[in-house]
Scaffold this active site. Structure first.
Site, PDB file in Angstrom:
ATOM      1  N   HIS A   6      -7.455 -10.052  -7.973  1.00  0.00           N
ATOM      2  CA  HIS A   6      -8.739 -10.238  -7.293  1.00  0.00           C
ATOM      3  C   HIS A   6      -8.991 -11.736  -7.145  1.00  0.00           C
ATOM      4  CE1 HIS A   6     -10.494  -6.110  -8.015  1.00  0.00           C
ATOM      5  NE2 HIS A   6      -9.622  -6.123  -9.000  1.00  0.00           N
ATOM      6  N   ASN A  11      -6.922  -6.831 -13.637  1.00  0.00           N
ATOM      7  CA  ASN A  11      -7.232  -5.831 -14.646  1.00  0.00           C
ATOM      8  C   ASN A  11      -5.960  -5.057 -14.997  1.00  0.00           C
ATOM      9  OD1 ASN A  11     -10.004  -6.490 -14.500  1.00  0.00           O
ATOM     10  ND2 ASN A  11     -10.239  -5.179 -12.694  1.00  0.00           N
ATOM     11  N   GLY A  62     -10.182  -2.028 -17.095  1.00  0.00           N
ATOM     12  CA  GLY A  62     -10.974  -1.811 -15.890  1.00  0.00           C
ATOM     13  C   GLY A  62     -10.165  -1.552 -14.641  1.00  0.00           C
ATOM     14  N   GLN A  63      -8.843  -1.298 -14.794  1.00  0.00           N
ATOM     15  CA  GLN A  63      -8.003  -1.054 -13.612  1.00  0.00           C
ATOM     16  C   GLN A  63      -8.258   0.347 -13.068  1.00  0.00           C
ATOM     17  OE1 GLN A  63      -3.803  -1.609 -14.321  1.00  0.00           O
ATOM     18  NE2 GLN A  63      -3.270  -1.420 -12.151  1.00  0.00           N
ATOM     19  N   ASP A 119     -11.222  -6.947  -0.082  1.00  0.00           N
ATOM     20  CA  ASP A 119     -11.608  -5.787  -0.879  1.00  0.00           C
ATOM     21  C   ASP A 119     -12.619  -4.939  -0.103  1.00  0.00           C
ATOM     22  OD1 ASP A 119     -11.465  -5.170  -4.202  1.00  0.00           O
ATOM     23  OD2 ASP A 119     -13.065  -4.177  -3.072  1.00  0.00           O
ATOM     24  N   ILE A 120     -12.489  -3.626  -0.202  1.00  0.00           N
ATOM     25  CA  ILE A 120     -13.357  -2.714   0.542  1.00  0.00           C
ATOM     26  C   ILE A 120     -14.791  -2.708  -0.012  1.00  0.00           C
ATOM     27  CG2 ILE A 120     -13.024  -0.567  -0.776  1.00  0.00           C
ATOM     28  CD1 ILE A 120     -12.439   0.804   1.961  1.00  0.00           C
ATOM     29  N   HIS A 144      -2.750  -5.978  -8.572  1.00  0.00           N
ATOM     30  CA  HIS A 144      -3.469  -6.750  -7.558  1.00  0.00           C
ATOM     31  C   HIS A 144      -4.267  -7.831  -8.248  1.00  0.00           C
ATOM     32  CE1 HIS A 144      -5.672  -3.134  -8.735  1.00  0.00           C
ATOM     33  NE2 HIS A 144      -6.768  -3.879  -8.703  1.00  0.00           N
TER      34      HIS A 144
END
Ligand code: 5GP
Ligand code: ZN
Length: 112
Positions: free
Chosen positions: A100, A85, A91-92, A29-30, A98
């Protein structure tokens, strides 16, 4: 298609890749929320979990199984969290599903 994660799948946008096979990729994740925070995504574009269909059942299982294998490789054998999400209320923010995977710190529940 104007989808950020499809662009990562296609190699049009770089990502710190962890894993790739014919069905999924995984990358860091960035904006990590834990010392280990990576995403497992299908190569197939599915916008939200609500958009998954009967034919995607095995793919969804493969995403979860891949998360477990990679979490162990990333040093999370004692524990980790997976989160997906769904939609804005869930919260997407990126509309390509994806999973997490978060680990290497104590995680509390509920997350808030
Ligand atoms: P969501 O809020 O949709 O569940 O999660 C989207 C996640 O994608 C966020 O954790 C965010 O940091 C991550 N993200 C957004 N843009 C990029 C990007 O360009 N590269 C990577 N590696 N992660 C991204
Ligand atoms: Zn996509």
């Amino acid at each position: 298609m104007d989808c950020l994660f499809c662009k990562i799948v296609n190699g049009d946008i770089p990502a710190r890749m962890l894993y790739e096979d014919d069905q999924v990729i995984a990358f860091h994740d960035i904006a990590p929320q834990a010392p280990v925070h990576f995403l497992v995504i299908p190569k197939k574009h599915i916008a939200t979990l609500h958009d998954a269909s009967e034919e995607d059942r095995a793919l969804l299982g493969h995403i979860l199984y891949t998360a477990q294998r990679l979490a162990r490789e990333q040093g999370c054998e004692e524990g980790f969290r997976v989160v997906m999400n769904c939609n804005a209320l869930g919260g997407q923010t990126v509309y390509h599903i994806h999973l997490h995977v978060l680990g290497q710190r104590q995680l509390h529940w509920p997350p808030g």
